[in-house]
Design an enzyme around this catalytic site. Structure first.
Site, PDB file in Angstrom:
ATOM      1  N   GLN A   1      -9.186  -6.753  -5.494  1.00 11.10           N
ATOM      2  CA  GLN A   1      -8.365  -5.419  -5.010  1.00 11.10           C
ATOM      3  C   GLN A   1      -9.380  -4.273  -5.131  1.00 11.10           C
ATOM      4  OE1 GLN A   1      -4.787  -4.505  -5.287  1.00 11.10           O
ATOM      5  NE2 GLN A   1      -5.451  -6.339  -4.352  1.00 11.10           N
TER       6      GLN A   1
ATOM      7  N   ASN B   1      -7.461 -10.850 -14.465  1.00  9.48           N
ATOM      8  CA  ASN B   1      -8.087 -12.033 -13.740  1.00  9.48           C
ATOM      9  C   ASN B   1      -9.422 -11.362 -12.799  1.00  9.48           C
ATOM     10  OD1 ASN B   1      -8.988 -13.662 -11.335  1.00  9.48           O
ATOM     11  ND2 ASN B   1      -7.210 -14.829 -11.830  1.00  9.48           N
TER      12      ASN B   1
ATOM     13  N   PHE C   1       0.588  -1.283  -0.015  1.00  5.34           N
ATOM     14  CA  PHE C   1      -0.114  -0.016   0.144  1.00  5.34           C
ATOM     15  C   PHE C   1       0.918   1.254  -0.023  1.00  5.34           C
ATOM     16  CE2 PHE C   1      -1.931  -3.219   2.562  1.00  5.34           C
ATOM     17  CZ  PHE C   1      -2.856  -3.766   1.408  1.00  5.34           C
TER      18      PHE C   1
ATOM     19  N   LYS D   1     -11.395 -12.008 -10.614  1.00  4.60           N
ATOM     20  CA  LYS D   1     -11.494 -12.574  -9.383  1.00  4.60           C
ATOM     21  C   LYS D   1     -10.508 -11.785  -8.444  1.00  4.60           C
ATOM     22  CE  LYS D   1     -12.410 -16.674  -7.600  1.00  4.60           C
ATOM     23  NZ  LYS D   1     -11.991 -18.207  -7.227  1.00  4.60           N
TER      24      LYS D   1
ATOM     25  N   GLU E   1      -4.991   0.953  -6.767  1.00  5.23           N
ATOM     26  CA  GLU E   1      -5.341   2.268  -6.140  1.00  5.23           C
ATOM     27  C   GLU E   1      -6.771   2.976  -6.265  1.00  5.23           C
ATOM     28  OE1 GLU E   1      -1.579   4.221  -5.052  1.00  5.23           O
ATOM     29  OE2 GLU E   1      -1.211   2.808  -6.667  1.00  5.23           O
TER      30      GLU E   1
HETATM   31 MO1  MOS Z   1       0.970   2.774  -3.988  1.00  3.98          MO
HETATM   32  S1  MOS Z   1       0.630   3.969  -2.614  1.00  3.98           S
HETATM   33  O1  MOS Z   1       1.717   3.844  -5.091  1.00  3.98           O
HETATM   34  O2  MOS Z   1       2.124   1.289  -3.443  1.00  3.98           O
END
Ligand code: MOS
Length: 738
Positions: free
Chosen positions: A638, A631, A240, A633, A705
């Protein structure tokens, strides 16, 4: 044909069984022979100097091998501040001097025969300080805000048209300040490094999003050749953003291992995730929106203040999306930094877009109410057909369809717009929405594909698996491209001995690595065909090249599947040597000619008990145009995970800075709240059909993200709809609603 039979399918993770049976080896689980255990000691003052560190008693305790402080730690070239650029390299605290810049800064390392010995010894290390006044009050410090030189290559300010003129001629104007608190990454796996020297060669098993970045950065900081370092990371237990950079503990583990001439394991404890390894900075965002009476935007201004640290500039780029998200002739954005005595912030899931979309999307909702226009209609009214900031077309954009599909599925039309107009039992019902967006990034990546003598295919790229599904999707891409069934293809990553891949940050892994994997696997298929048609012993000898293909692992004639050759037999006949092909892929001129972003629309239903101020999430329906899914799933997982983060950001997460000592007070999961299942409600993710082959040959954009973006804004807007209370400061805790 084989092409694209596996890509896109919702297959189970290829590493799923290894993970649930404990066979997947995470960084701290590598067990070199005879390891020592290192523990960071951190400063307890926010600013000043170390007068003395008393280590004598601790040093004599059982099991203690050494205690490194600024008085005895090896001196590093350039004071340990070798010129390294983010994202990989940061300004670190490597025991090179006695200066303390923030509470929680590493000031010593205890190395012992076990973690428990190290913990015992750390407790009796006595540190005395000469304390200086610290900057811990955002409001006092913001008068001295400064502009960063650049934000990862982008300018901190932008201007288009004249905001003054656009605002002066407007029928409606709103201007408000929105704030988001410091937030901290809490992946399941904390940072961890195992460092092992063999002579002058260093191996690092590191929990990272960027094995090559670790190698290159550590080489520079230690002043040793890159070739002397190998970095291995087979699994990352969530990144993250916090594991995108090399932080102090990585280098300190390597230094300690060199000093004691033994392998060293250094794992951060949960409280150590709050300070020395980044987090999302606090932001204060001032937004002015102006429009004509019909809801056409005539001016936007977005000024961002965010916190950095005393040792480095790091900017939360909250206004980047404002530059391009809506069509408007007059736009100005600005980023400025406030410098407190805290740890340096860093990338945290959708850095900029997460915090910025909260502010902008709440402002849009406020404007919609002022105008008496439906929030979706207002966004459609200002739909950007091209990137007006970069003056380029989008390589793909399905946002209009996202609004439509999600609004339909959510049944947005049931919403009565007036605040407090919808009830269920004694609770108020809130329906809110927001736009989601995140840039599509792609970097240079390389891969190799090899046919082994046993007839299996091995594909390698020095990428990372953060839990996103890299192993799985790259196996799918490789299997399709080489023409082998999934079970005969093995994909390996996470090793700097493999062809180089970029940081798994900026949601770029799928888009960057898939073309390299595809090219290597296709190259291998073509090489096998060449070998077969040149081999007098092959049933395909002298068949025209174009008539031969590889299917289900067999070389065969396209028009006659009975004329076939086994790949393993082919390798056997050609001397038993594996056949290997390497390939590299990188973005081309499309990067200059197009603007590439993912987009989405987030709709939220929540219930508020006005007596108690509690917000209960009921339902999130979100649709996304993120290019082609490798994919379905893992992609849905994500996106849903990103939405959960958005719920945490909206309702729970807030790092509390003690105004006297500069400590993050709630540095644990009991007091720094992240969503549990009961906090989340129902999530429905819809991915609209989109394939962006301008951006990436397979049509992939990126999904890591975007899921967090827009969520906090949609929740704040739903809270307003439910209660009539416009909360502009996150998180929306119950005290703000009673
Ligand atoms: Mo992401 S916050 O660019 O790992």
């Amino acid at each position: 044909m084989n092409a694209q039979t596996l890509v896109g399918q919702p297959l189970d993770r290829t590493d799923g069984v290894a993970k649930i049976t404990g066979k997947a080896t995470y960084a701290s689980e590598f067990k070199p022979a005879h390891p020592a255990y290192a523990l960071l000691i951190q400063s307890v003052i926010p600013n000043g100097r170390i007068r003395h560190i008393e280590t004598q008693v601790a040093q004599s305790m059982p099991g203690v091998i050494t205690i490194l402080t600024h008085t005895n730690a090896p001196k590093l070239p350039d004071g340990g501040r070798g010129a390294i650029n983010p994202p990989a390299g940061r300004v670190l605290s490597l025991l090179q001097d006695d200066v303390v810049h923030y509470n929680g800064e590493p000031i010593a390392v205890v190395v012992a025969e076990s973690l428990e010995y190290a913990q015992d010894a750390a407790r009796v290390v006595q540190v005395s300080y000469d304390q200086s006044p610290a900057v811990l009050d955002f409001d006092l410090a913001k008068g001295r805000a400064h502009a960063p030189d650049s934000i990862l290559g982008e300018k901190p300010d932008s201007h288009r048209g004249s905001v003054e003129d656009g605002a002066a001629s407007a029928a409606v104007r709103i201007e408000q300040i929105y704030t988001t608190p410091m937030e901290f990454h809490n992946p399941m796996e904390p940072h961890a490094t195992v460092a092992q020297w063999h002579g002058d060669k260093l191996t690092l098993y590191d929990a990272t999003q960027y094995v090559s970045g670790v190698k290159e950065t550590v080489a520079k900081v230690l002043g040793i050749p890159q070739e002397n370092i190998r970095v291995v990371c087979l699994y990352t237990g969530g990144g993250f953003g916090c594991k995108g950079s090399v932080w102090s503990h990585v280098v300190l583990a390597a230094v300690a291992a060199r000093v004691i001439k033994r392998p060293v394991k250094l794992v951060l404890a949960r409280p150590q995730m709050f300070g020395p390894v980044g987090g999302r900075p606090k932001t204060e965002q001032k937004i002015m929106l102006a429009s004509d009476a019909s809801g056409r935007l005539t001016a936007i201004r977005h000024d961002v203040l965010s916190t950095t640290s005393m040792i480095e500039d790091w900017t939360e780029p909250s206004a980047m999306l404002t530059r391009m998200l809506y069509s408007c002739p007059n736009v100005s954005t600005r980023h400025r930094l406030v410098r407190p005595n805290t740890g340096t912030p860093t990338f945290m899931r959708a850095p900029g877009e997460a915090s910025g979309s909260f502010a902008l999307e709440v402002a849009m909702d406020e404007l919609a109410y002022r105008l008496g226009i439906d929030p979706v209609a207002l966004r459609l009214q200002n739909y950007a057909e091209r990137d007006e900031d970069k003056d380029k077309p989008f390589s793909s954009k399905s946002l209009r369809e996202c609004y439509r599909v999600a609004a339909d599925r959510f049944n947005w039309s049931r919403r009565t717009p007036a605040p407090r107009s919808m009830k269920k039992g004694h609770e108020r019902v809130g329906l809110g929405m927001a736009t989601a967006s995140y840039p599509a990034h792609r970097g240079k990546a390389a891969a190799l594909a090899r046919l082994n003598a046993d007839g299996t295919v091995l594909v390698r790229s020095g990428s990372q698996e953060l839990g996103t599904g890299t192993y799985t999707v790259m196996t799918q891409v490789a299997a399709d491209a080489v023409g082998f069934p999934l079970r005969l293809v093995h994909f390996e990553l996470g090793d700097t001995d493999f062809p180089r891949a970029p940081v798994s940050g900026g949601s770029q892994t799928a888009a960057s690595v898939s073309p390299a994997v595809e090219a290597a696997a296709r190259g291998l298929r073509d090489r096998l065909i060449d070998l077969a048609i040149a081999d007098p012993a092959s049933p395909l000898y002298q068949t025209p090249r174009a008539d031969v293909t590889v299917k289900e692992g067999w070389l065969m004639r396209r028009d006659d599947g009975s004329r076939r050759d086994s790949c393993a037999a082919l390798v056997g006949r050609t001397g038993g040597q594996p056949v290997e092909v390497r390939a590299q892929a990188q973005p081309g001129s499309e990067k200059e000619n197009y603007s590439s972003h993912s987009f989405g629309a987030v709709f939220v239903e929540l219930h508020v008990d006005e007596d108690l101020g509690t917000v209960r999430m009921q339902n999130v329906v979100a649709s996304y145009g993120v290019g082609r899914l490798l994919n379905a799933k893992t992609a849905h997982s994500q996106l849903a995970g990103g939405i959960v983060w958005g719920i945490g950001m909206a309702l729970l997460e807030s790092g509390q800075l003690d105004g006297r000592y500069g400590r993050i007070v709630n540095n644990n999961l009991a007091e720094y709240h992240v969503p549990a299942n009961a906090d989340v409600g129902n999530i429905e993710v819809i991915v609209v059909d989109e394939k962006d082959t301008i951006f990436n040959p397979l049509g992939v954009k990126g999904i890591g993200e975007i899921g967090i973006t827009g969520v906090a804004g949609a929740i704040a807007n739903a809270v307003y709809h439910a209660t009539g209370r416009r909360v502009r400061d996150l998180p929306i805790t119950l005290d703000r609603l009673i």
